[in-house]
Design a protein around this motif. Structure first.
Motif, PDB file in Angstrom:
ATOM      1  N   SER A   1      -0.591   0.325  -1.267  1.00 54.19           N
ATOM      2  CA  SER A   1       0.844   0.065  -1.042  1.00 54.19           C
ATOM      3  C   SER A   1       1.057  -1.342  -0.503  1.00 54.19           C
ATOM      4  CB  SER A   1       1.442   1.031  -0.022  1.00 54.19           C
ATOM      5  OG  SER A   1       1.084   2.337  -0.292  1.00 54.19           O
ATOM      6  N   VAL A   2       0.139  -1.796   0.341  1.00 47.10           N
ATOM      7  CA  VAL A   2       0.261  -3.145   0.906  1.00 47.10           C
ATOM      8  C   VAL A   2       0.143  -4.191  -0.212  1.00 47.10           C
ATOM      9  CG1 VAL A   2      -0.889  -4.838   2.421  1.00 47.10           C
ATOM     10  CG2 VAL A   2      -0.477  -2.510   3.231  1.00 47.10           C
ATOM     11  N   LEU A   3      -0.759  -3.944  -1.169  1.00 45.65           N
ATOM     12  CA  LEU A   3      -0.875  -4.887  -2.290  1.00 45.65           C
ATOM     13  C   LEU A   3       0.434  -4.956  -3.076  1.00 45.65           C
ATOM     14  CD1 LEU A   3      -4.463  -4.287  -3.718  1.00 45.65           C
ATOM     15  CD2 LEU A   3      -3.610  -6.282  -2.489  1.00 45.65           C
ATOM     16  N   TYR A   4       1.039  -3.782  -3.350  1.00 49.94           N
ATOM     17  CA  TYR A   4       2.351  -3.780  -4.029  1.00 49.94           C
ATOM     18  C   TYR A   4       3.397  -4.485  -3.169  1.00 49.94           C
ATOM     19  CZ  TYR A   4       0.954  -0.871  -7.946  1.00 49.94           C
ATOM     20  OH  TYR A   4       0.365  -0.425  -9.092  1.00 49.94           O
TER      21      TYR A   4
ATOM     22  N   GLN B   1     -10.905   3.787  -2.894  1.00 49.32           N
ATOM     23  CA  GLN B   1     -11.008   3.526  -1.449  1.00 49.32           C
ATOM     24  C   GLN B   1     -11.400   2.068  -1.168  1.00 49.32           C
ATOM     25  OE1 GLN B   1     -13.764   6.835  -0.925  1.00 49.32           O
ATOM     26  NE2 GLN B   1     -12.418   7.706   0.618  1.00 49.32           N
ATOM     27  N   ILE B   2     -12.200   1.481  -2.075  1.00 48.29           N
ATOM     28  CA  ILE B   2     -12.564   0.058  -1.923  1.00 48.29           C
ATOM     29  C   ILE B   2     -11.305  -0.797  -2.108  1.00 48.29           C
ATOM     30  CG2 ILE B   2     -13.909  -1.873  -2.894  1.00 48.29           C
ATOM     31  CD1 ILE B   2     -15.709   0.127  -1.504  1.00 48.29           C
ATOM     32  N   THR B   3     -10.526  -0.476  -3.154  1.00 49.35           N
ATOM     33  CA  THR B   3      -9.297  -1.226  -3.414  1.00 49.35           C
ATOM     34  C   THR B   3      -8.368  -1.159  -2.207  1.00 49.35           C
ATOM     35  OG1 THR B   3      -9.480  -0.621  -5.736  1.00 49.35           O
ATOM     36  CG2 THR B   3      -7.337  -1.451  -5.036  1.00 49.35           C
ATOM     37  N   ASP B   4      -8.322   0.012  -1.597  1.00 51.16           N
ATOM     38  CA  ASP B   4      -7.475   0.207  -0.435  1.00 51.16           C
ATOM     39  C   ASP B   4      -7.841  -0.751   0.708  1.00 51.16           C
ATOM     40  OD1 ASP B   4      -5.432   2.039  -0.600  1.00 51.16           O
ATOM     41  OD2 ASP B   4      -6.214   3.141   1.130  1.00 51.16           O
ATOM     42  N   GLY B   5      -9.140  -0.836   0.971  1.00 49.45           N
ATOM     43  CA  GLY B   5      -9.595  -1.764   2.014  1.00 49.45           C
ATOM     44  C   GLY B   5      -9.312  -3.206   1.616  1.00 49.45           C
ATOM     45  N   LEU B   6      -9.480  -3.494   0.316  1.00 46.48           N
ATOM     46  CA  LEU B   6      -9.238  -4.859  -0.164  1.00 46.48           C
ATOM     47  C   LEU B   6      -7.777  -5.280   0.053  1.00 46.48           C
ATOM     48  CD1 LEU B   6     -11.426  -4.939  -3.411  1.00 46.48           C
ATOM     49  CD2 LEU B   6     -11.703  -6.394  -1.383  1.00 46.48           C
ATOM     50  N   GLY B   7      -6.870  -4.303   0.055  1.00 48.95           N
ATOM     51  CA  GLY B   7      -5.449  -4.623   0.311  1.00 48.95           C
ATOM     52  C   GLY B   7      -5.309  -5.395   1.616  1.00 48.95           C
ATOM     53  N   GLU B   8      -5.928  -4.889   2.678  1.00 47.48           N
ATOM     54  CA  GLU B   8      -5.808  -5.554   3.982  1.00 47.48           C
ATOM     55  C   GLU B   8      -6.675  -6.820   4.045  1.00 47.48           C
ATOM     56  OE1 GLU B   8      -3.613  -4.803   6.172  1.00 47.48           O
ATOM     57  OE2 GLU B   8      -3.080  -2.695   5.889  1.00 47.48           O
TER      58      GLU B   8
END
Ligand SMILES: NC(=O)c1ccc[n+]([C@@H]2O[C@H](COP(=O)([O-])OP(=O)(O)OC[C@H]3O[C@@H](n4cnc5c(N)ncnc54)[C@H](O)[C@@H]3O)[C@@H](O)[C@H]2O)c1
Ligand SMILES: [Zn+2]
Length: 332
Positions: free
Chosen positions: A247-250, A161-168
């Motif tokens: 997904s945004v990071l990809y 979940q942290i990685t997910d936020g880091l994407g944005e």
């Protein structure tokens, strides 16, 4: 834009000022238990009504919307009621949408509890639910009275979940504010929840989002820059049922590959993106390939061309109009 307050401690004073006919907390059953510390302390309001809903994408179903509106009626919410949406982006999206249509609009406050929701989904007034197999197909632009950010919520999130936020957050750094990237270089996914710089990182990311939405709330022009990495990112999200921020990071990675190869992006930008990921301890695999044809179904397409937001260099992005068939050729 709506107010942003940086502690849950400010909630009681805010509600007093709003002086609603009634206040109603909406959260999921899971979060009601997980976030009991906040509910017992900062949300202990006299006569507070509570409605529990589903969590995650379950919350964004038509039936969940219908249920919530039924509960609004059962709880006698009126035009002067105030709703508090406590949860991640899915809770915020559903509650915001329900508030926008109930009695032609009642006031609500966003209290985002995931990193992704704190830096992204709780700002800018996009609300909605999924419909007919499409994400966010039905919705509205409806701003909350205020958004309350409290970084204590971040402590109970998983590394995913942290990685997910880091994407944005990484996206915000690459499209506008490189000082975010400087701060990230001192962190890893594991250090973020207890980082002394967490509040600063969140605040700066929100400021980037605010910069792009304040003159284009309805997403007709400059706001679309926030969709950097989302053109291919959405295709990945759809195909692999991957979470949004990852997904945004990809998406950013694949789009940088395309744009740098075609000299639309300054050479070395992709390397800089990799360096940030590496220092944060985020590993992307190369097994995720988007079905680029799916991009054609994306709502950013108009006629035979699409607006593709691209990173020009670290800290700068622009909107690039490209014919869909040329985009598909570049993506091959
Ligand atoms: N409106 C917008 O502008 C916008 C922008 C981006 C994403 N979104 C939407 O946001 C949704 C994703 O939101 P999300 O990533 O916040 O996830 P989410 O709301 O789906 O929540 C994911 C999980 O996190 C848990 N959780 C929430 N807060 C927690 C906490 N503090 N501690 C422990 N667990 C916690 C929840 O119980 C849930 O199981 C998607 O539906 C996406 O479409 C909307
Ligand atoms: Zn996004």
């Amino acid at each position: 834009m709506s107010k942003i307050l940086y502690s849950l401690k400010s909630l009681k004073a805010l509600i007093k000022k709003e002086n609603p006919s009634s206040a109603c907390l909406i959260t999921s059953g899971v979060l009601y238990e997980k976030l009991a510390w906040a509910i017992a302390k900062e949300l202990a309001l006299k006569n507070l009504k509570v409605i529990l809903i589903s969590d995650g994408e379950e919350a964004k179903k038509w039936s969940a919307l219908e249920n919530l509106l039924l509960n609004f009626t059962k709880q006698n919410l009126d035009r002067d009621s105030l709703v508090l949406a406590l949860g991640g982006g899915s809770v915020g999206d559903l509650v915001g949408f329900a508030c926008s249509v109930y009695l032609r609009g009642i006031k609500y406050i966003q209290i985002p509890t995931t990193l992704l929701a704190q830096v992204d989904s709780a700002h800018g007034g996009k609300t909605g639910i999924n419909f007919s197999n499409f994400k966010n197909q039905i919705g509205s632009f409806y701003l909350p009275e205020a958004t309350i950010i409290d970084e204590r919520f971040i402590k109970t999130l998983s590394p995913h979940q942290i990685t997910d936020g880091l994407g944005e957050i990484i996206k915000a750094g690459f499209i506008k504010d490189t000082t975010i990237l400087d701060l990230l270089k001192k962190e890893t996914v594991a250090s973020i929840p207890n980082s002394p710089n967490l509040k600063k990182i969140i605040k700066k990311s929100i400021e980037v989002k605010d910069y792009f939405i304040k003159n284009d709330l309805k997403d007709k022009s400059i706001r679309q820059i926030l969709n950097v990495g989302h053109t291919l990112g959405h295709a990945i999200e759809l195909k692999y049922k991957m979470s949004h921020g990852l997904s945004v990071l990809y998406g950013i990675l694949l789009e940088l590959e395309m744009s740098e190869k075609n000299k639309l992006t300054k050479k070395g930008t992709k390397e800089e993106f990799f360096r940030i990921l590496e220092s944060l301890d985020i590993k992307l695999s190369d097994r995720f390939v988007p079905d680029t044809e799916k991009v054609l179904h994306d709502k950013k397409i108009s006629g035979d061309s699409l607006i593709w937001p691209i990173i020009v260099k670290t800290g700068q992005a622009k909107l690039f109009k490209i014919r869909t068939k040329d985009f598909l050729k570049l993506a091959k």
